[in-house]
Scaffold this active site. Structure first.
Site, PDB file in Angstrom:
ATOM      1  N   ARG A   1      12.417  15.280  -5.054  1.00 11.12           N
ATOM      2  CA  ARG A   1      11.647  15.850  -6.168  1.00 11.12           C
ATOM      3  C   ARG A   1      12.039  17.298  -6.445  1.00 11.12           C
ATOM      4  O   ARG A   1      12.005  17.720  -7.598  1.00 11.12           O
ATOM      5  CB  ARG A   1      10.149  15.756  -5.876  1.00 11.12           C
ATOM      6  CG  ARG A   1       9.680  14.343  -6.055  1.00 11.12           C
ATOM      7  CD  ARG A   1       8.190  14.235  -5.947  1.00 11.12           C
ATOM      8  NE  ARG A   1       7.772  12.939  -6.422  1.00 11.12           N
ATOM      9  CZ  ARG A   1       6.617  12.367  -6.125  1.00 11.12           C
ATOM     10  NH1 ARG A   1       5.769  12.988  -5.345  1.00 11.12           N
ATOM     11  NH2 ARG A   1       6.317  11.186  -6.608  1.00 11.12           N
TER      12      ARG A   1
ATOM     13  N   LYS B   1      -0.920  -7.120  -7.062  1.00  5.61           N
ATOM     14  CA  LYS B   1      -2.036  -7.489  -7.935  1.00  5.61           C
ATOM     15  C   LYS B   1      -1.701  -7.606  -9.419  1.00  5.61           C
ATOM     16  O   LYS B   1      -1.014  -6.763  -9.973  1.00  5.61           O
ATOM     17  CB  LYS B   1      -3.119  -6.422  -7.808  1.00  5.61           C
ATOM     18  CG  LYS B   1      -3.737  -6.347  -6.440  1.00  5.61           C
ATOM     19  CD  LYS B   1      -5.041  -5.605  -6.594  1.00  5.61           C
ATOM     20  CE  LYS B   1      -5.430  -4.836  -5.373  1.00  5.61           C
ATOM     21  NZ  LYS B   1      -6.074  -3.573  -5.768  1.00  5.61           N
TER      22      LYS B   1
ATOM     23  N   GLY C   1       6.140   3.202  -7.592  1.00  2.00           N
ATOM     24  CA  GLY C   1       6.444   3.826  -6.297  1.00  2.00           C
ATOM     25  C   GLY C   1       7.139   2.881  -5.335  1.00  2.00           C
ATOM     26  O   GLY C   1       8.191   3.205  -4.761  1.00  2.00           O
TER      27      GLY C   1
ATOM     28  N   GLY D   1       1.741   6.629 -11.177  1.00  5.15           N
ATOM     29  CA  GLY D   1       0.733   6.317 -12.192  1.00  5.15           C
ATOM     30  C   GLY D   1       1.172   6.685 -13.608  1.00  5.15           C
ATOM     31  O   GLY D   1       0.867   5.969 -14.556  1.00  5.15           O
TER      32      GLY D   1
HETATM   33  P1  ADP Z   1       4.839  -0.544  -7.412  1.00  7.30           P
HETATM   34  O1  ADP Z   1       4.382   0.565  -6.473  1.00  7.30           O
HETATM   35  O2  ADP Z   1       6.325  -0.632  -7.500  1.00  7.30           O
HETATM   36  O3  ADP Z   1       4.140  -0.483  -8.733  1.00  7.30           O
HETATM   37  P2  ADP Z   1       2.927  -2.364  -6.319  1.00  7.30           P
HETATM   38  O4  ADP Z   1       2.220  -1.234  -5.630  1.00  7.30           O
HETATM   39  O5  ADP Z   1       2.243  -3.011  -7.451  1.00  7.30           O
HETATM   40  O6  ADP Z   1       4.398  -1.919  -6.730  1.00  7.30           O
HETATM   41  O7  ADP Z   1       3.222  -3.516  -5.282  1.00  7.30           O
HETATM   42  C1  ADP Z   1       3.753  -3.283  -4.014  1.00  7.30           C
HETATM   43  C2  ADP Z   1       2.928  -3.960  -2.955  1.00  7.30           C
HETATM   44  O8  ADP Z   1       2.825  -5.354  -3.206  1.00  7.30           O
HETATM   45  C3  ADP Z   1       3.592  -3.806  -1.600  1.00  7.30           C
HETATM   46  O9  ADP Z   1       2.691  -3.164  -0.722  1.00  7.30           O
HETATM   47  C4  ADP Z   1       3.850  -5.254  -1.157  1.00  7.30           C
HETATM   48  O10 ADP Z   1       3.648  -5.452   0.217  1.00  7.30           O
HETATM   49  C5  ADP Z   1       2.821  -6.016  -1.955  1.00  7.30           C
HETATM   50  N1  ADP Z   1       3.175  -7.434  -2.091  1.00  7.30           N
HETATM   51  C6  ADP Z   1       4.223  -7.944  -2.767  1.00  7.30           C
HETATM   52  N2  ADP Z   1       4.251  -9.295  -2.635  1.00  7.30           N
HETATM   53  C7  ADP Z   1       3.189  -9.632  -1.857  1.00  7.30           C
HETATM   54  C8  ADP Z   1       2.669 -10.883  -1.360  1.00  7.30           C
HETATM   55  N3  ADP Z   1       3.262 -12.037  -1.631  1.00  7.30           N
HETATM   56  N4  ADP Z   1       1.553 -10.819  -0.611  1.00  7.30           N
HETATM   57  C9  ADP Z   1       0.959  -9.633  -0.337  1.00  7.30           C
HETATM   58  N5  ADP Z   1       1.381  -8.439  -0.758  1.00  7.30           N
HETATM   59  C10 ADP Z   1       2.491  -8.439  -1.519  1.00  7.30           C
HETATM   60 MG    MG Z   2       2.689   0.776  -5.205  1.00 11.26          MG
END
Ligand code: ADP
Ligand code: MG
Length: 389
Positions: A37, A197, A346, A369
């Site tokens: 960063r 989610k 992230g 975010g």
């Molecule tokens: P980003 O930070 O890139 O936006 P997210 O925070 O939405 O991504 O998603 C990342 C999280 O999703 C990770 O902690 C990962 O472990 C979890 N994850 C991905 N697939 C699964 C799964 N099948 N079951 C449980 N957790 C999952």
């Molecule tokens: Mg995340």
């Protein structure tokens, strides 16, 4: 079009307040674990230094409640001192006489880094008195802290409303990438979603339904979609209250002739073992934690045919080495594609780095975010108030 630092005219001798994102990870000794960063802010800082501006840099670090010596920006100042020898001074206060004195003694091309903005509660409250103090330090304000631009804090939203303002190179890049990607996407545009989610990504998917040709859904969020189409999902992560939303997305995609691609197999954890099974073979007691080899092939084929790719959300629980394969293979496929590629989020950016392919991705949106809001097509309040051309 927002005013950028290229549009602010002659800055020689001018005091420029630059809001940076120096929210770097520190270890227990206060050493910086990853200086990405800070390095990312160098182009904006150098540009202004070379033109003889007097720079007052400010940032937050972590989530302090009042003063916290473990969250001082001093380590960041040390890093900047190495980049700009004999030009950088650290102020151990955010505002006050020490800061005012230091600024009054500045010469052209010099830099002052203020202490962590969040040591003053006025920062997050966007307190008018605190805003006034920040404004009194400078002639021009430059916002280069993309990661906080979804927040209305004093050092971004507050000061931008009160003084002449512009965006730095980092913010400019984020805005131009998404402007182009959404307003004039290259087709086929393949959007890949994953993560835990659906609720986190609902607005994002709905926005992409306006422009993508194909939507690939993996990771934990796929199970809510699989539930919607009547598949058993065993003990995999699911949001029961979002099954209707998932169905609505599937219906809308069908109406708009957008292809939705869901997993056909997955890696499941059964007690302590893992195995690859077809989606429909899942039983109660099994938890899907990664996409399986057939799904990797299926998704990779979609990716290979794309001209523009946007990826947000890992394909599985990639933090666990046993379930990172799907995410790593998809990262490689995205890196290899002959397409304009954007990765946001992230965890997604971490996964791309873990895979060692970050230099093969056109744009890594590191704003957390703020990136999500931009990908949702939403307005970022702290950017909105920057002067336009
Ligand atoms: P980003 O930070 O890139 O936006 P997210 O925070 O939405 O991504 O998603 C990342 C999280 O999703 C990770 O902690 C990962 O472990 C979890 N994850 C991905 N697939 C699964 C799964 N099948 N079951 C449980 N957790 C999952
Ligand atoms: Mg995340």
């Amino acid at each position: 079009m927002k005013r950028t630092i290229r549009d602010i005219g002659d800055v020689k001798g001018k005091r420029v307040l630059v809001r940076c994102d120096f929210n770097v990870p520190l270890d227990n000794w206060g050493d910086i674990l990853d200086d990405n960063r800070i390095m990312a802010a160098i182009p904006t800082i150098s540009y202004l230094v070379e033109r003889g501006a007097r720079l007052i840099l400010c940032s937050h670090l972590g989530r302090p409640k009042g003063y916290d010596k473990f969250l001082s920006l001093f380590p960041v100042a040390v890093c900047l001192m190495r980049q700009f020898p004999n030009k950088v001074k650290f102020c151990s206060k955010v505002t006050g006489t020490e800061v005012d004195n230091a600024i009054s003694k500045m010469k052209d091309g010099e830099i002052i880094l203020l202490e962590n903005l969040r040591f003053d509660k006025g920062e997050e409250e966007n307190n008018p008195e605190f805003v006034k103090k920040l404004c009194s330090m400078a002639d021009i304000f430059v916002d280069d802290a993309f990661g906080t631009s979804h927040r209305k804090h004093a050092s971004n939203y507050g000061v931008a409303l009160k003084m002449p303002s512009a965006i730095g190179f980092l913010v400019e890049k984020e805005l131009t990438v998404f402007e182009k990607a959404f307003k004039a996407p290259a087709h086929p545009f393949v959007a890949i979603f994953g993560g835990a989610k659906v609720s986190d990504k609902l607005n994002l998917i709905n926005n992409v339904l306006n422009m993508a040709d194909t939507i690939v859904i993996g990771g934990g969020m796929a199970y809510t979609f699989l539930q919607a189409i009547g598949q058993n999902i065993g003990n995999s992560i699911v949001e029961h209250d979002l099954v209707d939303d998932a169905q609505a997305i599937l219906d809308k995609a069908k109406q708009k002739n957008i292809k939705i691609v869901l997993p056909i197999d997955h890696m499941v954890a059964v007690k302590d073992k893992k195995k690859a099974i077809k989606v429909k073979e899942i039983e109660n007691g099994m938890t899907g934690l990664d996409i399986g080899p057939k799904t990797i092939k299926l998704f990779s084929a979609e990716i290979a045919g794309a001209k523009q790719i946007m990826w947000n959300g890992p394909m599985g629980k990639y933090e666990d080495p046993a379930f990172k394969e799907g995410t790593m293979k998809i990262a490689k496929a995205v890196a290899k594609a002959d397409a304009y590629t954007i990765v946001g989020g992230g965890d997604s950016v971490s996964a791309v780095k873990l895979c060692g392919v970050s230099d093969k991705i056109d744009h890594l949106s590191t704003g957390g975010g703020a990136s999500l809001k931009l990908m949702e097509g939403k307005i970022l309040p702290a950017i909105e108030v920057i002067d336009s051309l």
